[in-house]
Write a protein that holds these residues in place. Sequence first.
Motif, PDB file in Angstrom:
ATOM      1  N   GLY A  41       0.828  -1.192   0.000  1.00  0.00           N
ATOM      2  CA  GLY A  41       0.000   0.000   0.000  1.00  0.00           C
ATOM      3  C   GLY A  41       0.862   1.242   0.000  1.00  0.00           C
ATOM      4  O   GLY A  41       1.952   1.258   0.555  1.00  0.00           O
ATOM      5  N   ASP A  43       0.747   5.699  -1.713  1.00  0.00           N
ATOM      6  CA  ASP A  43      -0.039   6.846  -2.155  1.00  0.00           C
ATOM      7  C   ASP A  43      -0.970   6.500  -3.312  1.00  0.00           C
ATOM      8  O   ASP A  43      -2.030   7.097  -3.472  1.00  0.00           O
ATOM      9  CB  ASP A  43       0.892   7.988  -2.570  1.00  0.00           C
ATOM     10  N   ASP A  44      -0.565   5.530  -4.140  1.00  0.00           N
ATOM     11  CA  ASP A  44      -1.368   5.167  -5.306  1.00  0.00           C
ATOM     12  C   ASP A  44      -2.392   4.076  -5.008  1.00  0.00           C
ATOM     13  O   ASP A  44      -3.021   3.556  -5.915  1.00  0.00           O
ATOM     14  CB  ASP A  44      -0.454   4.728  -6.444  1.00  0.00           C
ATOM     15  N   GLY A  45      -2.562   3.709  -3.738  1.00  0.00           N
ATOM     16  CA  GLY A  45      -3.578   2.728  -3.371  1.00  0.00           C
ATOM     17  C   GLY A  45      -2.966   1.405  -2.946  1.00  0.00           C
ATOM     18  O   GLY A  45      -1.761   1.278  -2.780  1.00  0.00           O
ATOM     19  N   LEU A  46      -3.818   0.420  -2.788  1.00  0.00           N
ATOM     20  CA  LEU A  46      -3.426  -0.899  -2.321  1.00  0.00           C
ATOM     21  C   LEU A  46      -3.342  -1.867  -3.483  1.00  0.00           C
ATOM     22  O   LEU A  46      -4.236  -1.925  -4.331  1.00  0.00           O
ATOM     23  CB  LEU A  46      -4.450  -1.409  -1.293  1.00  0.00           C
ATOM     24  N   LYS A  47      -2.237  -2.632  -3.530  1.00  0.00           N
ATOM     25  CA  LYS A  47      -2.064  -3.657  -4.556  1.00  0.00           C
ATOM     26  C   LYS A  47      -1.980  -5.001  -3.850  1.00  0.00           C
ATOM     27  O   LYS A  47      -1.099  -5.221  -3.030  1.00  0.00           O
ATOM     28  CB  LYS A  47      -0.799  -3.398  -5.365  1.00  0.00           C
TER      29      LYS A  47
END
Length: 102
Positions: A41, A43-47
């Motif tokens: 996780g 700044d660009d979200g959760l992977k």
Amino acid sequence: MYAIIETGGKQYKVEKDDVVFVEKLAADVDSSVEFKVLAVGGDDGLKVGKPYVEGVAVKGKVLKNGKSKKINIWTYKPKKGESRKMGHRQPYTKVQIESIEA
């Protein structure tokens, strides 16, 4: 940035420079270890991986191998005169997270 790693059948949420106590690893002090990454996780979200995230590495440095405090277990069967005292010290490895490479 944070990552969720798996080791010893448990999952840990870690960030850079965190110190975690994990189940004992077969690694010497001052050696480097790499963990399986379940999710990352930032700044660009959760992977999230299926089951692991490809191309992501979490590296750590072993600080110490040791045992935790002793736990005393007392078993007792009433009316039988049977009792037994046992102890257990769980081994652990203290690891400092050096980098999360995504």
